[in-house]
Design a protein around this motif. Structure first.
Motif, mmCIF file in Angstrom:
data_model
loop_
_atom_site.group_PDB
_atom_site.id
_atom_site.type_symbol
_atom_site.label_atom_id
_atom_site.label_comp_id
_atom_site.label_asym_id
_atom_site.label_seq_id
_atom_site.Cartn_x
_atom_site.Cartn_y
_atom_site.Cartn_z
ATOM 1 N N ALA A 1 5.943 -0.113 -5.104
ATOM 2 C CA ALA A 1 5.293 1.000 -4.832
ATOM 3 C C ALA A 1 6.125 1.961 -5.773
ATOM 4 O O ALA A 1 7.721 1.942 -5.791
ATOM 5 C CB ALA A 1 4.502 1.386 -4.091
ATOM 6 N N GLN B 1 9.895 2.486 -3.973
ATOM 7 C CA GLN B 1 10.293 2.220 -2.947
ATOM 8 C C GLN B 1 11.459 1.209 -2.145
ATOM 9 O O GLN B 1 11.558 0.933 -0.734
ATOM 10 C CB GLN B 1 8.953 0.400 -2.815
ATOM 11 N N GLY C 1 9.848 -8.950 10.088
ATOM 12 C CA GLY C 1 9.510 -7.753 8.515
ATOM 13 C C GLY C 1 10.114 -6.655 8.122
ATOM 14 O O GLY C 1 10.091 -5.881 8.807
ATOM 15 N N VAL D 1 10.748 -16.577 10.723
ATOM 16 C CA VAL D 1 10.353 -16.396 11.820
ATOM 17 C C VAL D 1 9.400 -17.592 11.068
ATOM 18 O O VAL D 1 8.536 -17.668 9.874
ATOM 19 C CB VAL D 1 9.611 -15.504 11.975
ATOM 20 N N ASP E 1 0.529 -4.870 4.705
ATOM 21 C CA ASP E 1 0.201 -6.283 3.845
ATOM 22 C C ASP E 1 -0.346 -7.109 4.213
ATOM 23 O O ASP E 1 -1.112 -8.271 4.203
ATOM 24 C CB ASP E 1 1.342 -6.339 2.677
ATOM 25 N N GLU F 1 14.702 -10.535 9.753
ATOM 26 C CA GLU F 1 13.852 -10.290 7.622
ATOM 27 C C GLU F 1 14.339 -11.486 7.478
ATOM 28 O O GLU F 1 15.859 -11.794 7.936
ATOM 29 C CB GLU F 1 14.508 -8.637 7.281
ATOM 30 N N ARG F 2 13.900 -12.296 6.847
ATOM 31 C CA ARG F 2 14.164 -13.293 6.019
ATOM 32 C C ARG F 2 14.439 -13.238 5.553
ATOM 33 O O ARG F 2 15.710 -14.615 5.234
ATOM 34 C CB ARG F 2 12.561 -14.310 5.501
ATOM 35 N N THR G 1 3.334 -15.078 7.518
ATOM 36 C CA THR G 1 3.293 -15.605 8.242
ATOM 37 C C THR G 1 2.887 -15.895 9.766
ATOM 38 O O THR G 1 2.113 -16.872 9.752
ATOM 39 C CB THR G 1 4.932 -16.677 8.954
ATOM 40 N N LEU H 1 7.374 -9.394 -12.059
ATOM 41 C CA LEU H 1 6.439 -9.306 -10.681
ATOM 42 C C LEU H 1 5.431 -10.286 -11.393
ATOM 43 O O LEU H 1 4.477 -10.216 -12.815
ATOM 44 C CB LEU H 1 6.679 -8.193 -10.804
ATOM 45 N N PHE I 1 1.410 -10.231 -9.624
ATOM 46 C CA PHE I 1 0.366 -9.676 -9.125
ATOM 47 C C PHE I 1 -1.268 -10.353 -8.619
ATOM 48 O O PHE I 1 -1.512 -9.973 -10.409
ATOM 49 C CB PHE I 1 0.222 -8.398 -7.943
ATOM 50 N N GLY J 1 -2.392 2.732 -6.459
ATOM 51 C CA GLY J 1 -1.598 2.650 -5.168
ATOM 52 C C GLY J 1 -1.239 3.644 -4.275
ATOM 53 O O GLY J 1 -0.605 4.248 -3.581
ATOM 54 N N GLY K 1 -1.454 0.846 -1.456
ATOM 55 C CA GLY K 1 -1.044 -0.249 -0.716
ATOM 56 C C GLY K 1 0.393 0.011 0.672
ATOM 57 O O GLY K 1 -0.286 -0.125 1.877
ATOM 58 N N LEU K 2 1.035 0.860 -0.078
ATOM 59 C CA LEU K 2 2.331 1.023 0.792
ATOM 60 C C LEU K 2 1.697 2.369 1.788
ATOM 61 O O LEU K 2 1.861 2.050 2.887
ATOM 62 C CB LEU K 2 3.215 1.767 0.018
ATOM 63 N N ASP L 1 5.200 -8.851 7.974
ATOM 64 C CA ASP L 1 5.592 -9.843 6.824
ATOM 65 C C ASP L 1 4.805 -9.880 5.553
ATOM 66 O O ASP L 1 4.717 -11.260 5.004
ATOM 67 C CB ASP L 1 6.096 -10.906 7.638
ATOM 68 N N PRO M 1 8.586 -1.965 4.301
ATOM 69 C CA PRO M 1 8.867 -0.374 4.955
ATOM 70 C C PRO M 1 7.650 -0.028 6.061
ATOM 71 O O PRO M 1 7.650 0.957 6.742
ATOM 72 C CB PRO M 1 8.205 0.125 3.910
ATOM 73 N N VAL M 2 6.860 -0.795 5.958
ATOM 74 C CA VAL M 2 5.921 -1.030 6.992
ATOM 75 C C VAL M 2 6.080 -1.292 9.024
ATOM 76 O O VAL M 2 6.757 -0.866 9.326
ATOM 77 C CB VAL M 2 4.295 -1.522 7.539
HETATM 78 C C1 FAD Z 1 3.402 -4.133 -8.669
HETATM 79 C C2 FAD Z 1 3.451 -3.402 -7.821
HETATM 80 C C3 FAD Z 1 3.359 -2.568 -7.700
HETATM 81 C C4 FAD Z 1 2.465 -1.431 -6.594
HETATM 82 N N1 FAD Z 1 2.727 -0.097 -6.466
HETATM 83 C C5 FAD Z 1 2.315 0.192 -5.200
HETATM 84 C C6 FAD Z 1 2.100 1.763 -5.646
HETATM 85 O O1 FAD Z 1 2.168 3.175 -6.485
HETATM 86 N N2 FAD Z 1 1.739 2.269 -4.368
HETATM 87 C C7 FAD Z 1 1.584 2.013 -3.215
HETATM 88 O O2 FAD Z 1 1.248 2.327 -2.035
HETATM 89 N N3 FAD Z 1 1.794 0.318 -2.842
HETATM 90 C C8 FAD Z 1 1.922 0.214 -4.000
HETATM 91 N N4 FAD Z 1 2.379 -1.785 -3.979
HETATM 92 C C9 FAD Z 1 2.127 -2.308 -2.501
HETATM 93 C C10 FAD Z 1 3.198 -1.846 -1.835
HETATM 94 O O3 FAD Z 1 4.540 -2.642 -2.288
HETATM 95 C C11 FAD Z 1 2.872 -3.281 -0.323
HETATM 96 O O4 FAD Z 1 2.052 -2.611 0.163
HETATM 97 C C12 FAD Z 1 4.161 -2.554 0.545
HETATM 98 O O5 FAD Z 1 5.339 -3.111 -0.747
HETATM 99 C C13 FAD Z 1 3.139 -3.409 1.580
HETATM 100 O O6 FAD Z 1 4.391 -3.158 2.576
HETATM 101 P P1 FAD Z 1 4.411 -4.059 3.704
HETATM 102 O O7 FAD Z 1 6.157 -3.571 4.647
HETATM 103 O O8 FAD Z 1 3.688 -4.531 4.969
HETATM 104 O O9 FAD Z 1 5.578 -5.740 3.321
HETATM 105 P P2 FAD Z 1 6.320 -6.206 2.415
HETATM 106 O O10 FAD Z 1 6.952 -4.838 1.719
HETATM 107 O O11 FAD Z 1 5.667 -6.959 1.549
HETATM 108 O O12 FAD Z 1 7.355 -6.946 3.040
HETATM 109 C C14 FAD Z 1 7.463 -8.150 4.309
HETATM 110 C C15 FAD Z 1 9.231 -8.321 4.615
HETATM 111 O O13 FAD Z 1 8.451 -9.479 5.722
HETATM 112 C C16 FAD Z 1 9.548 -10.296 5.229
HETATM 113 N N5 FAD Z 1 9.219 -11.760 5.835
HETATM 114 C C17 FAD Z 1 8.051 -12.358 5.353
HETATM 115 N N6 FAD Z 1 8.610 -12.973 5.626
HETATM 116 C C18 FAD Z 1 8.682 -13.022 6.747
HETATM 117 C C19 FAD Z 1 8.990 -14.079 8.136
HETATM 118 N N7 FAD Z 1 8.539 -14.970 8.007
HETATM 119 N N8 FAD Z 1 10.193 -13.645 8.690
HETATM 120 C C20 FAD Z 1 11.118 -12.179 8.317
HETATM 121 N N9 FAD Z 1 10.611 -12.642 7.721
HETATM 122 C C21 FAD Z 1 9.826 -12.388 6.591
HETATM 123 C C22 FAD Z 1 10.055 -10.884 3.256
HETATM 124 O O14 FAD Z 1 10.823 -10.895 3.244
HETATM 125 C C23 FAD Z 1 9.566 -8.331 3.544
HETATM 126 O O15 FAD Z 1 11.299 -8.353 3.329
HETATM 127 C C24 FAD Z 1 2.321 -2.002 -5.519
HETATM 128 C C25 FAD Z 1 2.856 -3.084 -5.296
HETATM 129 C C26 FAD Z 1 3.325 -4.099 -6.067
HETATM 130 C C27 FAD Z 1 3.388 -4.915 -6.005
#
Ligand code: FAD
Length: 468
Positions: A43, A107, A9, A131, A278, A32-33, A168, A256, A258, A288, A290-291, A163, A12-13
């Motif tokens: 975010a 984001q 994935g 994956v 996540d 990355e998928r 997954t 979106l 959620f 806000g 999660g990120l 991810d 950002p994380v």
């Molecule tokens: C509308 C909305 C508003 C938000 N506002 C805020 C905010 O203001 N502040 C804040 O802190 N947070 C906010 N969040 C939460 C924040 O967006 C998430 O917490 C953040 O995206 C988590 O990052 P991540 O890298 O863990 O996961 P993700 O950003 O979901 O990234 C996961 C990545 O993994 C990839 N992936 C998935 N499955 C597979 C696989 N099997 N193989 C390879 N790659 C894969 C996906 O394509 C994706 O690119 C908001 C969320 C939403 C929906």
């Protein structure tokens, strides 16, 4: 072995984790998928802990540039730059701890920044690689990876699922994921609503917002079908449920959807498979958080996993021990926010009371600390005498030099008047007489910015031994 670590994935994380691993001398593979980066808005900012972490890696000027723009947008859209709890916009971010600064950065812009950083560190992100299989074995993890070139197996020392919420890796790795089901679904769509709608705001069956080419609902009477896309019909049906009014939606341009489902992996590590961001915890985006939470998972894990790759995995279980309670606290406060967003006259009254309480400085400070996490303290595995040990270090000015200029290498750092006599080759020992903070005469910093020991009375040699 194809890689020491595979990060699954490139959200950002995953990107930050890969950068931290590279800084610690481990070359991960990032899979990355998606075929290309996502431009979903999501975010719009990060809290002080994540912003300080990125500043300590030299990204401060980029954050500052984006922040100025973000402030203008926020003011335009909400009429205030104050943060909110359950959409009551009264939280003064400075109340948590003056001088701790978050950063408003969208984001997609943050992800682009982190991809550039990975590029500089020589780590490639393989887009179009999903994956689909995982075998968690005692000495390695075997992943099945699908790409345009077909299916292949990738063997790695450790796999980290970054991810996202429907991870997954979490499912294939058989992590328990307990929590609470959704009480509401939020839909946000671009388009124009046409019809005799009530004024935007709280309504007997949910909340409606519209205007400026957007429409959003907080719908408490819905369990949607995740396999069906958000389209104009789905949006119209939700507006009808919330308002009782039939509308047309013209120029529908996607959006979106959620929920406020709140779940957390019971552990963040099973053998050689780990979770971060996540993938490890889902909750409503209210406030806000999660990120910020996910980026701090990555900071916590990076250097510990690098040590494990080098042959010493004794720190790895401290990752769950330190980060799980922090995630649980965020789930708890987002559930409280969902309760305050539910429709009905009782909740209307409760919101009025809550809003009045937020005018009290003590309450405002409490909420500001709750949302920002600046008072989170980890239990350290040795005795410390200093009240700041275990906290994230505030931004210091060390004998006139900003701390963030001393931390770009990601190495453990000892700042002490007799640093050379106490430190050894495991830490960067910097002789420092004035840390610019009356509470701190000396400090031992972990790579994630946590104060491992502080003050002249702490046994810093034991702390160095425990962590490094
Ligand atoms: C509308 C909305 C508003 C938000 N506002 C805020 C905010 O203001 N502040 C804040 O802190 N947070 C906010 N969040 C939460 C924040 O967006 C998430 O917490 C953040 O995206 C988590 O990052 P991540 O890298 O863990 O996961 P993700 O950003 O979901 O990234 C996961 C990545 O993994 C990839 N992936 C998935 N499955 C597979 C696989 N099997 N193989 C390879 N790659 C894969 C996906 O394509 C994706 O690119 C908001 C969320 C939403 C929906």
């Amino acid at each position: 072995m194809d890689a020491d670590v595979v990060v699954v994935g490139a959200g950002p994380v995953g990107l930050l984790l890969a950068a931290e691993l590279a800084l610690a001398g481990v070359r991960p593979i990032v899979l990355e998928r998606l075929d290309e980066p996502s431009h979903q808005p999501k975010a719009r900012g990060i809290g002080p802990l994540a912003a300080e972490a990125l500043r300590r890696r030299g990204l401060g000027p980029d954050l500052d540039r984006e922040h100025a723009d973000g402030l203008r947008k926020l003011e335009r859209e909400h009429g205030t730059t104050r943060a909110h709890f359950a959409w009551i916009h009264k939280i003064d971010a400075d109340a948590a701890d003056p001088g701790r600064r978050g950063a408003l950065i969208g984001q997609p812009a943050l992800e682009a920044l982190l991809r550039r950083r990975l590029d500089e560190l020589g780590v490639k992100v393989l887009f179009g690689h999903a994956v689909t299989g995982l075998k968690n074995e005692s000495a390695q993890v075997t992943l099945t990876v699908e790409s345009a070139a077909g299916s292949r197996e990738v063997v790695t020392g450790y796999a980290v699922g970054c991810d996202g919420g429907r991870s997954t890796v979490r499912k294939l790795g058989e992590f328990d994921f307990p929590g609470t089901p959704p009480s509401m679904t939020v839909r946000f769509a671009r388009g124009h609503v046409e019809g005799a709608l009530p004024a935007p705001g709280r309504l007997p069956k949910g909340t409606l917002q519209y205007g400026d080419g957007m429409v959003a609902t907080y719908d408490f009477e819905d369990t949607f079908d995740r396999s069906a896309p958000l389209d104009a019909d789905d949006m119209r049906a939700s507006v009808r449920r919330v308002t009782g009014v039939d509308v047309e939606i013209s120029d529908f341009a996607g959006g979106l959807r959620f929920t406020d489902q709140a779940r957390q992996a019971a552990t963040y590590r099973r053998g050689r498979t780990l979770l971060a961001g996540d993938a490890a915890h889902v909750h409503s985006p209210s406030g806000g958080q999660g990120l910020n939470l996910g980026l701090m998972d990555a900071m916590n894990l990076g250097w510990k996993l690098a040590a494990a790759v080098r042959g010493d995995d004794r720190l790895l279980d401290s990752y769950t021990a330190e980060r799980h309670p922090v995630g649980a606290a965020v789930l708890r406060n987002t559930r409280a926010q969902s309760a305050l967003l539910a429709p009905g006259p009782q909740v209307d009254a409760l919101r009025d009371v809550f809003s009045d309480l937020m005018d009290l400085p003590e309450v405002n400070r409490y909420l500001s600390r709750l949302i920002s996490g600046v008072t989170i303290r980890y239990d350290l595995p040795y005795a410390t005498t200093h009240p700041m040990a275990g906290l994230a270090c505030p931004p210091l000015i060390v004998d006139g030099v900003p701390l963030e200029e001393l931390t770009t290498s990601g190495r453990p750092l000892l700042l002490h008047p007799e640093a050379k006599a106490i430190g050894d080759d495991r830490v960067d020992a910097v002789v420092a007489h004035d840390l610019g903070d009356d509470r701190l005469a000396a400090v031992l910093l972990r790579p994630d910015g946590v104060i491992a020991g502080a003050g002249l009375d702490d046994d810093l040699r034991s702390a160095i031994k425990a962590w490094f």
